[in-house]
Design an enzyme around this catalytic site. Structure first.
Site, mmCIF file in Angstrom:
data_model
loop_
_atom_site.group_PDB
_atom_site.id
_atom_site.type_symbol
_atom_site.label_atom_id
_atom_site.label_comp_id
_atom_site.label_asym_id
_atom_site.label_seq_id
_atom_site.Cartn_x
_atom_site.Cartn_y
_atom_site.Cartn_z
ATOM 1 N N LYS A 193 0.808 -1.218 0.000
ATOM 2 C CA LYS A 193 0.000 0.000 0.000
ATOM 3 C C LYS A 193 0.841 1.269 0.000
ATOM 4 C CE LYS A 193 -2.342 -0.226 3.588
ATOM 5 N NZ LYS A 193 -3.078 0.270 4.739
ATOM 6 N N ARG A 268 -12.256 2.089 9.197
ATOM 7 C CA ARG A 268 -12.076 0.701 9.595
ATOM 8 C C ARG A 268 -13.407 0.055 9.990
ATOM 9 N NH1 ARG A 268 -6.979 -0.510 8.920
ATOM 10 N NH2 ARG A 268 -5.325 0.617 9.986
ATOM 11 N N ARG A 307 10.892 -8.786 4.817
ATOM 12 C CA ARG A 307 11.038 -7.423 5.298
ATOM 13 C C ARG A 307 11.577 -7.429 6.738
ATOM 14 N NH1 ARG A 307 5.785 -3.569 5.049
ATOM 15 N NH2 ARG A 307 5.396 -4.202 7.185
ATOM 16 N N ARG A 313 11.702 -4.950 12.244
ATOM 17 C CA ARG A 313 10.399 -4.755 12.899
ATOM 18 C C ARG A 313 9.971 -6.079 13.538
ATOM 19 N NH1 ARG A 313 5.860 -1.545 9.440
ATOM 20 N NH2 ARG A 313 4.501 -2.821 10.732
ATOM 21 N N ARG A 325 -2.137 -11.000 11.983
ATOM 22 C CA ARG A 325 -2.406 -9.651 11.459
ATOM 23 C C ARG A 325 -3.194 -9.743 10.151
ATOM 24 N NH1 ARG A 325 3.336 -7.635 10.944
ATOM 25 N NH2 ARG A 325 2.468 -5.913 9.754
#
Ligand code: IMP
Ligand code: MG
Length: 369
Positions: A193, A268, A307, A313, A325
């Site tokens: 995104k 959301r 990633r 992360r 997630r």
């Protein structure tokens, strides 16, 4: 709001404001003309309402006549002005006041001056109810101006859009933000995104509103809304939708010259989607599409693990966290897919392939809106 042909118009100048402006003009002109009997010359078609209402307010004897010119096509002034009916009476030695509904580029006015060049009038004064200073390209003096307006197309009170709208007793202004392209961008974590939003905002001059960034910005800068939002967060409560909407509204307000917005991270819930619709309506605009990047779960997991190796992360390092997630994303966004599908605004885009390929797919959705 009204619709004439293909365009929307919103109320702009009320009948009372027009009335007051005409009253002021009538008094001012009467004072300056003194005891002479002026000839008011209306420029048809547009000025028929102005002339009619104006002369009723004129406190002293006067004459009224019309000439008919044509210059406008659709919503654009043209150079080519046609004289359809010229002067039909001798105006030698007379005080002439041109009564115009609106002066835009001044092309029509140039033609009026040409018409009067050989008429040997005593004086020629120009009066116009509406004047668009930003559009005016001539230097003929405008002696009496009712209301200055921005360079936007208006209708009503004699003014038309391709023949319609002349009969409206008040002025409406064209709605321009209707041309904005406002997107809600969706995609599971790892769908790309952020990368795609960067391309789209460049290509279409859109402003990317990432709700997370907006929150962080407001809290960091301790804006009134940021302080308010933080007070809920500190208590462990959800920030009310209205606070978020107010922050988004501030972002929209800051960027009124954008071609549109990419909303990212909002809405959301159904309630938020409705609130966003309401916000856009209040800005004369709308959400045009929800675009969702679709990527197979296994590819997402692979991408995010990749990633995680370089970004460090923590939530990108653990496969089961990643799967959670992704599942949560689908649980939450299913209602929104329904919400926008019901309005025919949902567009799923295949998010697997090269960055360029995906941009091309997204662009073809946006171009089709
Ligand atoms: P100009 O020659 O560009 O000054 O334009 C004058 C004529 O264009 C006016 O008499 C109107 O007929 C038309 N016009 C200019 N602006 C508008 C508008 O905003 N709405 C409708 N007609 C307009
Ligand atoms: Mg006119």
């Amino acid at each position: 709001m009204i619709k004439l042909h293909d365009k929307y118009f919103k109320p702009f100048i009320s009948a009372e404001e027009i009335d007051q402006a005409l009253t002021r003009m009538a008094i001012e002109i009467a004072n300056e003309v003194g005891d002479e009997i002026p000839v008011f010359v209306g420029i048809l078609n547009g000025s028929f309402m102005v002339v009619s209402d104006f002369v009723k307010k004129y406190p002293k004897p006067c004459e009224v006549t019309f000439i008919k010119l044509a210059s406008y096509e659709g919503v654009k002034s043209t150079e080519d002005i046609q004289r359809l009916i010229g002067l039909t009476q001798d105006l030698t030695g007379r005080t002439v006041v041109i009564l115009e509904d609106i002066i835009d580029t001044g092309n029509t006015l140039a033609e009026v001056h040409r018409i009067f060049r050989n008429e040997n009038v005593k004086s020629l004064k120009i009066a116009t109810l509406f004047y668009k200073p930003a559009a005016y390209k001539k230097d003929f003096k405008l002696h009496y101006v009712g209301i200055e307006i921005p360079n936007k197309f208006i209708v009503g009170y004699g003014l038309d859009y391709d023949g319609l709208g002349r009969n409206l007793p008040e002025i409406y202004q064209i709605k321009q933000t209707e041309y904005m392209t406002n997107l809600v961008l969706f995609g599971p974590p790892g769908a790309g995104k952020g990368t795609q939003a960067e391309f789209l905002k460049e290509k279409y001059n859109l402003v990317h509103i990432s709700t997370g960034d907006v929150f962080r910005y407001n809290i960091k800068n301790e804006t009134a809304l940021g302080v308010l939002a933080k007070s809920y967060m500190d208590k462990g409560e959800l920030v009310p939708d209205q606070v978020t909407i107010d922050m988004l509204e501030a972002e929209v307000e800051k960027n009124t010259d954008a071609n549109g917005f990419i909303f990212d991270g909002f809405p959301r819930t159904n309630a938020q989607a409705e609130a966003l619709d309401k916000l856009m309506t209040s800005k004369d605009s709308q959400i045009n599409a929800m675009i969702a990047l679709e990527v197979d779960d296994e590819i997402l997991v692979e991408r995010l693990l990749g990633r995680g190796k370089t970004s460090g992360r923590a939530d990108d390092a653990d496969e089961s966290i990643i799967r959670n997630r992704i599942t949560e994303y689908y649980n939450k966004t299913a209602v929104l897919k329904d919400y926008y599908s019901a309005q025919n605004k949902y567009h799923g885009v295949d998010g697997v392939g090269s960055i360029e390929d995906i941009t091309v797919r997204l662009s073809s959705v946006i171009d089709s809106l």
